[in-house]
Motif scaffolding. Sequence first.
Motif, PDB file in Angstrom:
ATOM      1  N   VAL A 116       0.852  -1.185   0.000  1.00  0.00           N
ATOM      2  CA  VAL A 116       0.000   0.000   0.000  1.00  0.00           C
ATOM      3  C   VAL A 116       0.883   1.228   0.000  1.00  0.00           C
ATOM      4  O   VAL A 116       1.779   1.360   0.839  1.00  0.00           O
ATOM      5  CB  VAL A 116      -0.943   0.025   1.213  1.00  0.00           C
ATOM      6  N   LEU A 117       0.637   2.118  -0.950  1.00  0.00           N
ATOM      7  CA  LEU A 117       1.359   3.385  -1.046  1.00  0.00           C
ATOM      8  C   LEU A 117       0.421   4.494  -0.609  1.00  0.00           C
ATOM      9  O   LEU A 117      -0.616   4.728  -1.247  1.00  0.00           O
ATOM     10  CB  LEU A 117       1.846   3.652  -2.474  1.00  0.00           C
ATOM     11  N   ARG A 118       0.727   5.168   0.505  1.00  0.00           N
ATOM     12  CA  ARG A 118      -0.088   6.264   1.013  1.00  0.00           C
ATOM     13  C   ARG A 118       0.488   7.583   0.495  1.00  0.00           C
ATOM     14  O   ARG A 118       1.647   7.900   0.727  1.00  0.00           O
ATOM     15  CB  ARG A 118      -0.093   6.245   2.545  1.00  0.00           C
ATOM     16  N   LEU A 119      -0.347   8.339  -0.227  1.00  0.00           N
ATOM     17  CA  LEU A 119       0.081   9.613  -0.802  1.00  0.00           C
ATOM     18  C   LEU A 119      -0.192  10.725   0.199  1.00  0.00           C
ATOM     19  O   LEU A 119      -1.335  10.916   0.629  1.00  0.00           O
ATOM     20  CB  LEU A 119      -0.670   9.887  -2.107  1.00  0.00           C
ATOM     21  N   PHE A 120       0.829  11.444   0.569  1.00  0.00           N
ATOM     22  CA  PHE A 120       0.682  12.534   1.532  1.00  0.00           C
ATOM     23  C   PHE A 120       0.347  13.826   0.797  1.00  0.00           C
ATOM     24  O   PHE A 120       1.166  14.728   0.690  1.00  0.00           O
ATOM     25  CB  PHE A 120       1.957  12.704   2.360  1.00  0.00           C
ATOM     26  N   ASN A 121      -0.875  13.892   0.294  1.00  0.00           N
ATOM     27  CA  ASN A 121      -1.320  15.107  -0.379  1.00  0.00           C
ATOM     28  C   ASN A 121      -1.960  16.015   0.668  1.00  0.00           C
ATOM     29  O   ASN A 121      -3.174  16.089   0.796  1.00  0.00           O
ATOM     30  CB  ASN A 121      -2.325  14.782  -1.486  1.00  0.00           C
ATOM     31  N   ALA A 122      -1.125  16.654   1.464  1.00  0.00           N
ATOM     32  CA  ALA A 122      -1.643  17.485   2.555  1.00  0.00           C
ATOM     33  C   ALA A 122      -2.303  18.743   2.004  1.00  0.00           C
ATOM     34  O   ALA A 122      -1.636  19.641   1.500  1.00  0.00           O
ATOM     35  CB  ALA A 122      -0.508  17.877   3.495  1.00  0.00           C
ATOM     36  N   PRO A 123      -3.638  18.809   2.055  1.00  0.00           N
ATOM     37  CA  PRO A 123      -4.317  19.995   1.550  1.00  0.00           C
ATOM     38  C   PRO A 123      -4.183  21.157   2.519  1.00  0.00           C
ATOM     39  O   PRO A 123      -3.829  20.983   3.680  1.00  0.00           O
ATOM     40  CB  PRO A 123      -5.777  19.538   1.450  1.00  0.00           C
ATOM     41  N   LYS A 124      -4.487  22.333   2.027  1.00  0.00           N
ATOM     42  CA  LYS A 124      -4.515  23.503   2.888  1.00  0.00           C
ATOM     43  C   LYS A 124      -5.631  23.338   3.909  1.00  0.00           C
ATOM     44  O   LYS A 124      -6.708  22.821   3.602  1.00  0.00           O
ATOM     45  CB  LYS A 124      -4.756  24.760   2.038  1.00  0.00           C
ATOM     46  N   ILE A 125      -5.366  23.749   5.150  1.00  0.00           N
ATOM     47  CA  ILE A 125      -6.380  23.628   6.189  1.00  0.00           C
ATOM     48  C   ILE A 125      -7.616  24.418   5.791  1.00  0.00           C
ATOM     49  O   ILE A 125      -7.533  25.588   5.418  1.00  0.00           O
ATOM     50  CB  ILE A 125      -5.840  24.124   7.538  1.00  0.00           C
ATOM     51  N   GLN A 126      -8.769  23.760   5.866  1.00  0.00           N
ATOM     52  CA  GLN A 126     -10.013  24.410   5.484  1.00  0.00           C
ATOM     53  C   GLN A 126     -10.571  25.239   6.638  1.00  0.00           C
ATOM     54  O   GLN A 126     -10.390  24.905   7.815  1.00  0.00           O
ATOM     55  CB  GLN A 126     -11.042  23.360   5.062  1.00  0.00           C
ATOM     56  N   THR A 127     -11.250  26.305   6.287  1.00  0.00           N
ATOM     57  CA  THR A 127     -11.945  27.104   7.286  1.00  0.00           C
ATOM     58  C   THR A 127     -13.316  26.494   7.539  1.00  0.00           C
ATOM     59  O   THR A 127     -13.788  25.636   6.780  1.00  0.00           O
ATOM     60  CB  THR A 127     -12.109  28.553   6.807  1.00  0.00           C
ATOM     61  N   LEU A 128     -13.967  26.948   8.604  1.00  0.00           N
ATOM     62  CA  LEU A 128     -15.313  26.451   8.883  1.00  0.00           C
ATOM     63  C   LEU A 128     -16.265  26.760   7.736  1.00  0.00           C
ATOM     64  O   LEU A 128     -17.153  25.959   7.422  1.00  0.00           O
ATOM     65  CB  LEU A 128     -15.837  27.070  10.188  1.00  0.00           C
ATOM     66  N   ASP A 129     -16.077  27.897   7.100  1.00  0.00           N
ATOM     67  CA  ASP A 129     -16.939  28.263   5.977  1.00  0.00           C
ATOM     68  C   ASP A 129     -16.765  27.325   4.787  1.00  0.00           C
ATOM     69  O   ASP A 129     -17.671  27.187   3.965  1.00  0.00           O
ATOM     70  CB  ASP A 129     -16.648  29.695   5.522  1.00  0.00           C
ATOM     71  N   GLN A 130     -15.596  26.685   4.673  1.00  0.00           N
ATOM     72  CA  GLN A 130     -15.321  25.812   3.533  1.00  0.00           C
ATOM     73  C   GLN A 130     -15.731  24.367   3.749  1.00  0.00           C
ATOM     74  O   GLN A 130     -15.601  23.550   2.843  1.00  0.00           O
ATOM     75  CB  GLN A 130     -13.816  25.867   3.212  1.00  0.00           C
TER      76      GLN A 130
END
Length: 370
Positions: A116-130
């Motif tokens: 299993v290859l886990r991709l660390f695609n760390a997205p930008k932290i979302q705001t509550l509005d998002q």
Amino acid sequence: MQNLPSIEGAGPDTPAPEFLERLVHQAESANASDIHLQMLGPSACMSFRLDGVITPPTEIPGTLAERLFGRVKFLARLKTYQESLPQDGRIEKESVHARSDIRVATYPTVTGEKIVLRLFNAPKIQTLDQLDFPTETRSELEGFLRQTSGLLLLTGPAGSGKTTTIYACLLHLVGLGGRHIITVEDPAEQIVPGIMQTEVNEARGLDFAKAARHLLRQDPQVLVIGEIRDEETANICVRAALTGHLVISTLHAGSCQGVFERLLVLCNDHSAVASSVELVLNQRLLRRLCSSCTGRGCTDCLATGYRGRLPLLESLRLGNVARRLLASGHPADLAAKPSLEDRGLAMVEAGVTNLAELQRVLGFSLQRKS
């Protein structure tokens, strides 16, 4: 072995480095979180984990599969000859021209090795509005975060979006300013400027309870405990919320009512539980119908019919009546309204998902309701 569709352009003579890069780039383009490679005797199969669901497998020719598995283990600095014991490693992103590093985990199975290859695609932290929360739920959450004390508990199975919600809360708290915020996480998935973050390390004796106990001496005003796992951690969270701290944590249960049932078992002082808990969120994630094909299946969604996910929530804000029920040890009379089922059916009616996806996520609970 069953007949599986083959991967286009993948032949016995395809170079393993080229093929691995192609798989990684395809997974990243689809926003997949994992690549699953499984030996099936003379050949192998490949699947993506996309929006929390494993895609149908496709076949990799045997000779290419052997070279592919060897390439993965070589880049991850694992023993290429070792197939009978699990191994863990990491592939640096430059090695496969990926956006981020890749975690690699191997495991022996009866049909051959699984990787299993886990991709660390760390997205930008979302705001509550998002986060696409219902308006009333977001208002309740924002109201809690403006308080100076109290306990927020999130529940839901693994992969239901609880961590995303907590990070959105942290971002909101940083924006409000003026408070010392400390977290205890396992692990810290993203770094949030302006707060003090700590990772548990049970191998060295630092678990949630010990970390929380000592961090209270650091004079926090907001304390985030990644998970309540035992009586000590539960009692620390309750006491901290009663003594002027804003506390956020998670507790595994199937519903808002189930959170209180577990918490009352972990904490003997039912009056303290009733006084400390302010808000409970029960969360799931539903796959969104692909906008390009409206659920029929296309190249954008890898023929799944879905692309992206939406939160499905029920919430329970405690008032005087609920607190009296808890103090007397009667959580069975507490129920969130609207329920997960009601909110999910409304999302189906709105056309953002479908009944099959709602049944997949809620399972028998939805069937019992009907």
